[in-house]
Design an enzyme around this catalytic site. Structure first.
Site, PDB file in Angstrom:
ATOM      1  N   GLU A 156       0.806  -1.223   0.000  1.00 23.54           N
ATOM      2  CA  GLU A 156       0.000   0.000   0.000  1.00 23.54           C
ATOM      3  C   GLU A 156       0.847   1.286   0.000  1.00 23.54           C
ATOM      4  O   GLU A 156       0.744   2.119   0.902  1.00 23.54           O
ATOM      5  CB  GLU A 156      -0.951  -0.035   1.207  1.00 23.54           C
ATOM      6  CG  GLU A 156      -1.783  -1.296   1.235  1.00 23.54           C
ATOM      7  CD  GLU A 156      -2.640  -1.434   2.478  1.00 23.54           C
ATOM      8  OE1 GLU A 156      -2.653  -0.530   3.327  1.00 23.54           O
ATOM      9  OE2 GLU A 156      -3.311  -2.476   2.612  1.00 23.54           O
TER      10      GLU A 156
ATOM     11  N   GLU B   7      -5.825 -10.582  -1.298  1.00 27.21           N
ATOM     12  CA  GLU B   7      -6.573 -10.405  -0.040  1.00 27.21           C
ATOM     13  C   GLU B   7      -8.092 -10.371  -0.275  1.00 27.21           C
ATOM     14  O   GLU B   7      -8.825  -9.643   0.367  1.00 27.21           O
ATOM     15  CB  GLU B   7      -6.127  -9.113   0.656  1.00 27.21           C
ATOM     16  CG  GLU B   7      -4.634  -9.046   0.931  1.00 27.21           C
ATOM     17  CD  GLU B   7      -4.208  -7.842   1.749  1.00 27.21           C
ATOM     18  OE1 GLU B   7      -5.076  -7.163   2.324  1.00 27.21           O
ATOM     19  OE2 GLU B   7      -2.991  -7.563   1.812  1.00 27.21           O
TER      20      GLU B   7
END
Ligand code: G3I
Length: 372
Positions: free
Chosen positions: A168, A283
Site C-alpha cells: 500500500e 486479499e
C-alpha cells in the site's frame, strides 16, 4: 546499532507452539535460522497442475487454539499468508530485537502440512512498533529498513517464495503533490524506500518473487482511477530504474456498494503485462455491511461480486494465485471497521463462522479451474 538477538526463549516458544499445532517443530535451537535449511529440503509443494493455487490469510493464535479451523486450512489451502505475524510490530517490537516465535510457528505448521507461505509485509505504514517513530533521518531509516529486511528475508530464505515487499505505497487519493501514503519510510527516504526495500529483499533471497501489493484499484470512480494511474506511474518508474519487481498484488477488498470497473481494471492489467509483471489476487473478501441482511441472499450477492471481479481479471490474465484475507467468517478483520448496522455478523469470506462452505468458495473454485 541493531543486533539481531534471536533469543532462545523465542525458539523454545516456537518449538512449543509448533508442537501444539500438531507439528514436530524443527526450529533450530542453535539460533541459526531454522527454516533456511529444513524447509528448502521439504517436499515440493504440490498443487493440481494447471489450476490456480488458492490460499488464505491465517492467524497463529487460531491455528493454535482452534482444531476445526486448522483442519479447514489444511483441507482447502495450498498457500497461507500470516495475517499479522510477519509485520514489523510482531517481528521487530523493540529496536535491535527480533521476535520470531509466532512467525516460526506458522512456518512450521505450513511445512508440516506442505502448505506454501507468502510473506507479508516488509515495507508498510501499518503495524509499526512505536520505536520506529524515533527514526530521525535518512541514514537511520535506511539502516533500519535494510537490517529488518536482511534479517527477516534471509531467515526464511528458500522457505517463502513470494513476499509482499511493498504494501500500500499510494496515498488514499494520489495526486501530483502527494503520491505516497505517509510512513516513516516515505517521510525519511522518499520514493527511494521502494528501491531500497526491493533491492535488499532480492539480495537476501534472489529466488523470492517480489510483489508490490495495493488496494482500491478495482472500482469505478475518480479516486480509484487516480489510484490506477498513480500505480502505473510508480511501476514504470521502478522499471526505469531497473528496480527488481516480479508481480503486483491486487488486494481485492471488494466493497459491495461499489461497482467493479471492468475496463479500468483490464487497462491496468494490460499495463502490468506490458511491464512484464505477474498478478496475484492477494486479499480477496467482500465487505458486505451495506448488503441486505438475509443470509442466503447476501451470500449469493457476495459470490456474484467476487465473480464479476474474477471474471474481469481472468478474461485478460491468469493470476499466479488467488488468496482470500481469511478462510472463515470466524476470523475476519472486516467488522473492525465495517460492522453491519443491523448488528448481524459480516460474511465476507468463503466459509462461514461454522466453517460451512459458501457460494463464494464455489466461485473461486470455478475460476481457479478455468482453463484460460
Ligand atoms: O496480537 C494483539 C493482541 O495481543 C491484543 O490483545 C489485541 C488487542 O489489542 O491486538 C492484537 O493485535 C492485533 C493484530 O491485528 C492481530 O490480531 C492488532 O491490534 C490489529 O490492529 C491487527 O489488525 C490487522 C491489521 O492488518 C493491522 O496489522 C488485521 O488483523 C489484518 O486483517 C489487517 O490486514 C491488512 C493487511 O495487512 C494489508 N491490507 C489490508 C488488510 C486489512 O486491513
Amino acid at each position: 546499532m541493531s543486533t539481531t538477538a534471536h533469543s532462545r526463549r523465542d525458539f523454545l516458544a516456537c518449538a512449543a507452539k509448533a508442537a501444539a499445532l500438531g507439528v514436530s517443530g524443527t526450529a533450530g535451537l542453535s539460533g541459526a535460522p531454522a527454516f533456511a535449511t529444513t524447509l528448502s529440503q521439504s517436499p515440493a509443494i504440490t498443487a493440481d497442475a494447471g489450476v490456480i493455487p488458492y490460499g488464505a490469510a491465517a492467524r497463529s493464535d487460531a491455528l493454535l487454539s482452534d482444531p476445526s479451523y486448522r483442519a479447514a486450512i489444511v483441507a482447502n489451502c495450498q498457500m497461507i499468508v500470516p495475517e499479522s505475524e510477519m509485520k514489523w510490530l510482531e517481528l521487530h517490537p523493540t529496536r535491535g530485537e527480533y521476535s520470531f516465535g509466532k512467525a516460526d510457528a506458522i512456518m512450521d505448521f505450513a511445512r508440516q502440512n506442505k502448505i506454501e507461505v507468502r510473506g507479508h509485509t516488509l515495507a508498510w505504514y501499518g503495524a509499526m512498533p512505536t520505536w520506529t517513530e524515533a527514526i530521525a533521518d535518512r541514514a537511520e531509516a535506511e539502516r533500519e529498513l535494510v537490517d529488518h529486511i536482511g534479517t527477516v528475508v534471509s531467515r526464511y530464505r528458500g522457505a517463502i517464495p513470494s513476499w509482499d515487499v511493498i504494501n500500500e505505497p499510494l496515498a488514499d487519493w494520489p495526486d501530483g503533490e502527494s503520491l505516497f501514503r505517509p510512513s516513516v519510510w516515505a517521510t525519511r527516504l522518499g520514493p527511494d524506500y521502494l528501491d531500497i526495500a526491493l533491492r535488499e529483499t532480492a539480495a537476501a533471497d534472489p529466488d523470492a518473487r517480489l510483489v508490490l501489493n495495493e488496494y482500491d484499484v478495482e472500482f469505478k470512480g475518480p479516486r480509484f482511477a487516480a489510484r490506477r494511474k498513480a500505480l502505473i506511474g510508480l511501476l514504470r518508474s521502478l522499471r526505469d530504474r531497473d528496480v527488481p519487481l516480479h508481480a503486483v498484488g491486487l488486494q481485492a477488498h471488494l466493497f459491495a456498494d461499489r461497482r467493479i470497473d471492468r475496463d479500468g481494471l483490464q487497462e491496468l492489467l494490460a499495463e502490468f503485462a506490458a511491464l512484464g509483471l505477474d498478478v496475484l489476487v492477494t486479499e480477496l473478501d467482500v465487505i458486505d455491511y451495506r448488503l441486505p441482511g438475509k443470509i442466503g441472499e447476501r451470500d449469493a450477492l457476495v459470490a456474484r461480486i467476487a465473480g464479476q471481479f474474477l471474471q474481469s481479471v481472468c478474461d485478460v490474465v491468469r493470476p499466479k494465485a488467488i488468496l482470500t484475507w481469511g478462510l472463515s467468517d470466524r476470523y475476519t478483520w472486516v467488522p473492525t471497521y465495517f460492522k453491519r448496522p443491523d448488528g448481524m455478523a459480516n460474511r465476507p469470506l468463503p466459509f462461514d463462522a461454522d466453517l460451512k462452505r459458501k457460494p463464494l468458495f464455489d466461485v473461486i473454485e470455478q475460476f481457479r479451474r478455468k482453463a484460460l
